[in-house]
Scaffold this active site. Structure first.
Site, short mmCIF file in Angstrom:
data_model
loop_
_atom_site.label_atom_id
_atom_site.label_comp_id
_atom_site.label_asym_id
_atom_site.label_seq_id
_atom_site.Cartn_x
_atom_site.Cartn_y
_atom_site.Cartn_z
N LYS A 89 0.89 -1.18 -0.03
CA LYS A 89 -0.03 -0.01 -0.05
C LYS A 89 0.79 1.20 -0.09
O LYS A 89 2.24 1.29 0.44
CB LYS A 89 -0.94 -0.03 1.25
CG LYS A 89 -2.13 0.81 1.25
CD LYS A 89 -3.26 -0.01 0.78
CE LYS A 89 -4.69 0.67 0.42
NZ LYS A 89 -5.56 -0.01 -0.03
N GLY B 215 -26.23 1.56 2.41
CA GLY B 215 -25.23 2.30 1.42
C GLY B 215 -25.73 1.91 0.05
O GLY B 215 -25.32 0.91 -0.34
N GLY C 76 -24.17 3.30 -2.75
CA GLY C 76 -23.31 4.03 -3.48
C GLY C 76 -22.86 2.89 -4.57
O GLY C 76 -23.69 2.11 -5.22
N VAL D 234 -20.91 0.21 -4.93
CA VAL D 234 -21.30 -1.18 -4.85
C VAL D 234 -22.64 -1.51 -4.37
O VAL D 234 -23.38 -2.48 -4.94
CB VAL D 234 -20.13 -1.89 -3.80
CG1 VAL D 234 -20.46 -3.29 -3.63
CG2 VAL D 234 -18.87 -1.62 -3.92
N TYR E 209 -25.50 -0.19 -5.06
CA TYR E 209 -26.61 0.19 -6.05
C TYR E 209 -26.34 -1.49 -7.16
O TYR E 209 -27.56 -1.91 -7.31
CB TYR E 209 -26.12 1.29 -7.19
CG TYR E 209 -26.83 1.07 -8.30
CD1 TYR E 209 -28.21 1.79 -8.27
CD2 TYR E 209 -26.59 0.51 -9.55
CE1 TYR E 209 -28.88 1.76 -9.61
CE2 TYR E 209 -27.35 0.49 -10.46
CZ TYR E 209 -28.56 1.24 -10.55
OH TYR E 209 -29.17 1.20 -11.77
P1 NAD Z 1 -19.35 4.50 -2.32
O1 NAD Z 1 -18.56 5.73 -1.40
O2 NAD Z 1 -19.57 4.76 -3.65
O3 NAD Z 1 -20.68 4.22 -1.51
C1 NAD Z 1 -20.99 4.54 -0.01
C2 NAD Z 1 -22.22 4.94 0.28
O4 NAD Z 1 -22.56 4.76 1.54
C3 NAD Z 1 -22.51 6.19 -0.26
O5 NAD Z 1 -23.21 6.67 -1.04
C4 NAD Z 1 -22.52 7.06 0.95
O6 NAD Z 1 -23.55 8.28 0.77
C5 NAD Z 1 -23.27 5.88 1.91
N1 NAD Z 1 -23.18 6.26 3.24
C6 NAD Z 1 -22.25 6.80 3.99
N2 NAD Z 1 -22.49 6.67 5.34
C7 NAD Z 1 -23.78 5.98 5.32
C8 NAD Z 1 -24.61 5.73 6.58
N3 NAD Z 1 -24.40 6.09 7.78
N4 NAD Z 1 -25.73 5.28 6.52
C9 NAD Z 1 -26.33 4.93 5.08
N5 NAD Z 1 -25.30 5.21 3.93
C10 NAD Z 1 -24.16 5.65 4.07
O7 NAD Z 1 -18.32 3.60 -1.81
P2 NAD Z 1 -18.24 1.82 -2.77
O8 NAD Z 1 -17.18 2.15 -3.69
O9 NAD Z 1 -19.70 1.62 -2.92
O10 NAD Z 1 -17.97 0.98 -1.42
C11 NAD Z 1 -18.74 0.82 -0.50
C12 NAD Z 1 -17.83 -0.12 0.55
O11 NAD Z 1 -17.22 -1.19 0.01
C13 NAD Z 1 -16.73 0.84 1.07
O12 NAD Z 1 -16.52 0.40 2.59
C14 NAD Z 1 -15.63 0.29 0.41
O13 NAD Z 1 -14.21 0.52 1.02
C15 NAD Z 1 -16.00 -1.07 0.27
N6 NAD Z 1 -15.14 -1.62 -0.94
C16 NAD Z 1 -15.67 -1.11 -2.17
C17 NAD Z 1 -15.00 -1.78 -3.43
C18 NAD Z 1 -15.32 -1.07 -4.69
O14 NAD Z 1 -15.06 -2.02 -5.51
N7 NAD Z 1 -15.79 -0.17 -4.84
C19 NAD Z 1 -14.26 -2.72 -3.13
C20 NAD Z 1 -13.88 -3.43 -1.86
C21 NAD Z 1 -14.54 -2.83 -0.83
#
Ligand code: NAD
Length: 366
Positions: free
Chosen positions: A79, A179, A181, A183, A185
């Site tokens: 990292k 959430g 976001g 993932v 969705y």
């Molecule tokens: P993102 O930021 O697109 O989505 C996160 C969503 O959570 C946002 O829409 C935000 O408004 C919402 N949120 C924040 N606080 C909240 C609460 N208290 N209650 C309800 N909703 C809340 O992130 P992402 O890329 O979708 O990732 C989601 C999680 O998965 C993160 O923890 C990320 O580290 C993990 N992750 C993502 C990936 C990836 O490919 N994107 C891979 C591995 C792990």
């Protein structure tokens, strides 16, 4: 002392990158390369102190060793952190100076996007080094990893249901999803396609509206998501949400979601086990995104990425079996499996370095 910390965490190499005229201060941590070159994102964050930055990069890179090992990938853990504010310190020269440091490691460390970074920043790094993954499709990369992460979480949910004697069947299953976001969705979409009922929340109301109109998801207040009557609780927002206050409120007998670092403490895994809740370890169930970007190195194919991501089902089933036999929380069983793989294969393969000729990107698309 940095050396005490580095030795305690078992890192192989830590590189401090400094270019005062450009304002670059970054740390690259390579934890373990027994399975292959260290793979891990670069995070940009205004750490209050250098010590906090070092602690964070050591912790995150060690986590990557476990994640790669548990996902069956031939990569080690690494990292990088850039000690700067993403809101005001971004510049072409900063990222290119950092890219030059990555390049000097000659493929021992391959990096991608993490918190505080975006695809444009990665493209500057890519100007100085080939050791970059997760590029946009226009650069021959694999693009947004979130749909693959969600697909992996779906496989993990199947493994949980199967473990609980329900088969791989989502009909009559209710999922409370935190959430909506990137993932969340996609996961909602897959769950609905398989016939599950999805009750979700997000602090961003526009995302809730989109999920209602496009997917037919039911919405609850974010404060009430822990109290929803459901079969599966799926955290897909932020870390640390499983704690002393939230756990007693959960109605679900399965916890399976994408969020990183879901458990607020190590002890919580034990409490989850005592409550007879099946917990899918976060770093295993959310490894689809990592598998997706890792495939850029041998030539990205969505078909192959999906095939490998489907294996999350089998990895989790193995973890659950060990956990059941040893009466251990699945997070600890996953750690055991990862350590065993590193130990066994580390005895065979040594001193990895990625040859840039091995990076075969797809032809850039329009
Ligand atoms: P993102 O930021 O697109 O989505 C996160 C969503 O959570 C946002 O829409 C935000 O408004 C919402 N949120 C924040 N606080 C909240 C609460 N208290 N209650 C309800 N909703 C809340 O992130 P992402 O890329 O979708 O990732 C989601 C999680 O998965 C993160 O923890 C990320 O580290 C993990 N992750 C993502 C990936 C990836 O490919 N994107 C891979 C591995 C792990």
């Amino acid at each position: 002392m940095p050396f005490d910390l580095i030795q305690e965490m078992g890192h192989e190499q830590v590189v401090f990158c400094s270019n005062p005229s450009i304002g670059l201060r970054a740390i690259i941590a390579i934890h373990n390369t027994s399975l292959g070159p260290a793979l891990g994102g670069t995070r940009m964050y205004p750490y209050p102190t250098e010590e906090e930055a070092l602690k964070d990069v050591l912790r995150l890179s060690k986590g990557m060793t476990y994640k790669s090992a548990a996902s069956g990938l031939n990569f080690g853990g690494g990292k990088a952190v850039i000690l700067a504010d993403p809101k005001k310190d971004k510049s072409e020269s900063l990222f290119r100076a950092f890219g030059a440091y990555v390049n000097r490691l000659n493929g021992q460390f391959i990096t991608g996007e993490d918190v505080g970074m975006d695809v444009h920043d990665m493209e500057y790094i890519f100007m100085e080094t080939d050791y970059v993954v997760g590029l946009s499709k226009s650069h021959g990369g694999s693009g947004d990893p979130s749909p693959m992460t969600a697909y992996g979480v779906l496989q993990g949910i199947f493994a949980c249901l199967d473990q609980r004697g329900h088969g791989k069947n989502l009909k009559d299953i209710t999922v409370a999803l935190q959430g909506l976001g990137h993932v969340g969705y996609w996961l909602s979409r897959y769950l609905k396609e398989h016939g599950a009922k999805v009750i979700a929340c997000d602090v961003d109301t526009s995302l809730c509206e989109k999920a209602v109109s496009e997917l037919g998801v039911e919405i609850v207040d974010p404060q009430k998501i822990y109290d929803v009557e459901c079969d599966i609780f799926s955290p897909c927002a932020m870390g640390g949400i499983l704690n002393e206050h939230t756990l007693p409120r959960l109605k679900a007998k399965i916890i399976a979601g994408s969020a990183n670092n879901q458990l607020s403490s190590d002890d919580l895994g034990k409490q989850i086990l005592e409550r007879n809740i099946l917990y899918a370890p976060d770093y295993v169930i959310n490894s689809g995104g990592l598998i997706n970007v890792a495939l850029e190195i041998e030539g990205y194919s969505e078909y192959r990425a999906k095939l490998l991501t489907k294996n999350i089902y089998h990895h989790l089933k193995r973890i659950f079996e060990i956990s059941k036999k040893q009466k251990l929380c699945p997070q600890l069983s996953a750690n055991q499996l990862a350590e065993e793989r590193i130990r066994n294969l580390g005895n065979i393969r040594r001193s990895h370095r990625l040859n840039p000729d091995r990076i075969r990107r797809e032809n850039p698309k329009d």
